[in-house]
Design a protein around this motif. Sequence first.
Motif, PDB file in Angstrom:
ATOM      1  N   GLU A  77       9.054 -26.754   5.807  1.00  0.00           N
ATOM      2  CA  GLU A  77       9.613 -25.585   6.483  1.00  0.00           C
ATOM      3  C   GLU A  77      11.116 -25.724   6.608  1.00  0.00           C
ATOM      4  O   GLU A  77      11.638 -26.814   6.856  1.00  0.00           O
ATOM      5  CB  GLU A  77       8.988 -25.412   7.868  1.00  0.00           C
ATOM      6  CG  GLU A  77       7.548 -24.974   7.803  1.00  0.00           C
ATOM      7  CD  GLU A  77       6.964 -24.663   9.176  1.00  0.00           C
ATOM      8  OE1 GLU A  77       7.572 -25.051  10.196  1.00  0.00           O
ATOM      9  OE2 GLU A  77       5.910 -24.017   9.209  1.00  0.00           O
ATOM     10  N   TYR A  78      11.809 -24.596   6.447  1.00  0.00           N
ATOM     11  CA  TYR A  78      13.268 -24.551   6.533  1.00  0.00           C
ATOM     12  C   TYR A  78      13.652 -23.338   7.373  1.00  0.00           C
ATOM     13  O   TYR A  78      13.108 -22.254   7.185  1.00  0.00           O
ATOM     14  CB  TYR A  78      13.864 -24.439   5.124  1.00  0.00           C
ATOM     15  CG  TYR A  78      15.360 -24.287   5.112  1.00  0.00           C
ATOM     16  CD1 TYR A  78      16.186 -25.387   5.276  1.00  0.00           C
ATOM     17  CD2 TYR A  78      15.955 -23.039   4.948  1.00  0.00           C
ATOM     18  CE1 TYR A  78      17.564 -25.265   5.266  1.00  0.00           C
ATOM     19  CE2 TYR A  78      17.325 -22.896   4.942  1.00  0.00           C
ATOM     20  CZ  TYR A  78      18.137 -24.011   5.100  1.00  0.00           C
ATOM     21  OH  TYR A  78      19.493 -23.871   5.105  1.00  0.00           O
ATOM     22  N   THR A  79      14.580 -23.542   8.311  1.00  0.00           N
ATOM     23  CA  THR A  79      15.036 -22.445   9.154  1.00  0.00           C
ATOM     24  C   THR A  79      16.363 -21.909   8.627  1.00  0.00           C
ATOM     25  O   THR A  79      17.326 -22.668   8.474  1.00  0.00           O
ATOM     26  CB  THR A  79      15.214 -22.909  10.616  1.00  0.00           C
ATOM     27  OG1 THR A  79      13.974 -23.439  11.080  1.00  0.00           O
ATOM     28  CG2 THR A  79      15.639 -21.757  11.507  1.00  0.00           C
ATOM     29  N   ILE A  80      16.415 -20.614   8.357  1.00  0.00           N
ATOM     30  CA  ILE A  80      17.656 -19.973   7.928  1.00  0.00           C
ATOM     31  C   ILE A  80      18.524 -19.807   9.163  1.00  0.00           C
ATOM     32  O   ILE A  80      18.146 -19.089  10.104  1.00  0.00           O
ATOM     33  CB  ILE A  80      17.372 -18.612   7.257  1.00  0.00           C
ATOM     34  CG1 ILE A  80      16.471 -18.826   6.037  1.00  0.00           C
ATOM     35  CG2 ILE A  80      18.678 -17.919   6.883  1.00  0.00           C
ATOM     36  CD1 ILE A  80      15.964 -17.548   5.403  1.00  0.00           C
ATOM     37  N   GLU A  81      19.675 -20.504   9.193  1.00  0.00           N
ATOM     38  CA  GLU A  81      20.518 -20.543  10.394  1.00  0.00           C
ATOM     39  C   GLU A  81      20.972 -19.163  10.852  1.00  0.00           C
ATOM     40  O   GLU A  81      20.985 -18.881  12.045  1.00  0.00           O
ATOM     41  CB  GLU A  81      21.743 -21.434  10.143  1.00  0.00           C
ATOM     42  CG  GLU A  81      21.402 -22.902  10.037  1.00  0.00           C
ATOM     43  CD  GLU A  81      22.633 -23.758   9.849  1.00  0.00           C
ATOM     44  OE1 GLU A  81      23.736 -23.332  10.252  1.00  0.00           O
ATOM     45  OE2 GLU A  81      22.489 -24.865   9.310  1.00  0.00           O
ATOM     46  N   GLU A  82      21.348 -18.308   9.913  1.00  0.00           N
ATOM     47  CA  GLU A  82      21.893 -16.994  10.269  1.00  0.00           C
ATOM     48  C   GLU A  82      20.883 -16.084  10.958  1.00  0.00           C
ATOM     49  O   GLU A  82      21.239 -15.295  11.822  1.00  0.00           O
ATOM     50  CB  GLU A  82      22.457 -16.276   9.029  1.00  0.00           C
ATOM     51  CG  GLU A  82      23.632 -16.963   8.382  1.00  0.00           C
ATOM     52  CD  GLU A  82      23.225 -18.103   7.460  1.00  0.00           C
ATOM     53  OE1 GLU A  82      22.044 -18.184   7.045  1.00  0.00           O
ATOM     54  OE2 GLU A  82      24.098 -18.946   7.174  1.00  0.00           O
ATOM     55  N   THR A  83      19.605 -16.195  10.563  1.00  0.00           N
ATOM     56  CA  THR A  83      18.594 -15.263  11.076  1.00  0.00           C
ATOM     57  C   THR A  83      17.544 -15.919  11.969  1.00  0.00           C
ATOM     58  O   THR A  83      16.830 -15.232  12.681  1.00  0.00           O
ATOM     59  CB  THR A  83      17.853 -14.586   9.912  1.00  0.00           C
ATOM     60  OG1 THR A  83      17.134 -15.595   9.174  1.00  0.00           O
ATOM     61  CG2 THR A  83      18.817 -13.851   8.989  1.00  0.00           C
ATOM     62  N   GLY A  84      17.419 -17.255  11.882  1.00  0.00           N
ATOM     63  CA  GLY A  84      16.375 -17.947  12.625  1.00  0.00           C
ATOM     64  C   GLY A  84      15.020 -17.884  11.939  1.00  0.00           C
ATOM     65  O   GLY A  84      14.039 -18.446  12.428  1.00  0.00           O
ATOM     66  N   GLU A  85      14.938 -17.193  10.802  1.00  0.00           N
ATOM     67  CA  GLU A  85      13.684 -17.069  10.060  1.00  0.00           C
ATOM     68  C   GLU A  85      13.262 -18.425   9.515  1.00  0.00           C
ATOM     69  O   GLU A  85      14.073 -19.185   8.987  1.00  0.00           O
ATOM     70  CB  GLU A  85      13.858 -16.079   8.905  1.00  0.00           C
ATOM     71  CG  GLU A  85      12.614 -15.912   8.058  1.00  0.00           C
ATOM     72  CD  GLU A  85      12.848 -15.005   6.849  1.00  0.00           C
ATOM     73  OE1 GLU A  85      11.857 -14.769   6.125  1.00  0.00           O
ATOM     74  OE2 GLU A  85      13.983 -14.556   6.623  1.00  0.00           O
ATOM     75  N   ILE A  86      11.971 -18.754   9.636  1.00  0.00           N
ATOM     76  CA  ILE A  86      11.424 -20.004   9.104  1.00  0.00           C
ATOM     77  C   ILE A  86      10.687 -19.677   7.812  1.00  0.00           C
ATOM     78  O   ILE A  86       9.793 -18.831   7.793  1.00  0.00           O
ATOM     79  CB  ILE A  86      10.479 -20.673  10.117  1.00  0.00           C
ATOM     80  CG1 ILE A  86      11.233 -21.021  11.405  1.00  0.00           C
ATOM     81  CG2 ILE A  86       9.839 -21.912   9.510  1.00  0.00           C
ATOM     82  CD1 ILE A  86      10.359 -21.520  12.525  1.00  0.00           C
ATOM     83  N   ILE A  87      11.087 -20.368   6.749  1.00  0.00           N
ATOM     84  CA  ILE A  87      10.447 -20.154   5.451  1.00  0.00           C
ATOM     85  C   ILE A  87       9.906 -21.490   4.937  1.00  0.00           C
ATOM     86  O   ILE A  87      10.302 -22.548   5.414  1.00  0.00           O
ATOM     87  CB  ILE A  87      11.429 -19.543   4.420  1.00  0.00           C
ATOM     88  CG1 ILE A  87      12.638 -20.463   4.213  1.00  0.00           C
ATOM     89  CG2 ILE A  87      11.875 -18.157   4.838  1.00  0.00           C
ATOM     90  CD1 ILE A  87      13.585 -20.009   3.113  1.00  0.00           C
ATOM     91  N   THR A  88       9.002 -21.427   3.970  1.00  0.00           N
ATOM     92  CA  THR A  88       8.470 -22.631   3.347  1.00  0.00           C
ATOM     93  C   THR A  88       9.079 -22.769   1.960  1.00  0.00           C
ATOM     94  O   THR A  88       9.042 -21.835   1.167  1.00  0.00           O
ATOM     95  CB  THR A  88       6.932 -22.563   3.242  1.00  0.00           C
ATOM     96  OG1 THR A  88       6.390 -22.424   4.557  1.00  0.00           O
ATOM     97  CG2 THR A  88       6.370 -23.812   2.591  1.00  0.00           C
TER      98      THR A  88
END
Length: 113
Positions: A77-88
């Motif tokens: 899992e990785y969190t996009i800093e700008e949006t807070g969205e968590i993606i795999t």
Amino acid sequence: MVTVKEIKKAKNSNGEDFFGLIVQSGAMTVKSKQTGRVYFTAKTAFVATTFDEETAASLIGVEFEGHIRKVPAEPYEYTIEETGEIITLSHRWEYVDPALEMEEQIVEEIAVI
């Protein structure tokens, strides 16, 4: 060519601190899957070192031969800093030194002979 952009403190498997370099590729064009528009980006990779903080910091701005390539990895899992969205993600970006890559190829060819 890659350029050292910053240093980053990390921990090894024994919990000991060390410093790594964040290296960045040159600009490249990519096409957005969502909009179809072209934009510029640059890839970055973390490279471990045996340097102390001062030595690692002195390398900021230095260019090295090589490139950054996409390599498969176990999903994480990785969190996009700008949006807070968590993606795999199932890949990572890795620095490749062409001289070392050539050396590995030569060793493999000799082993086959």
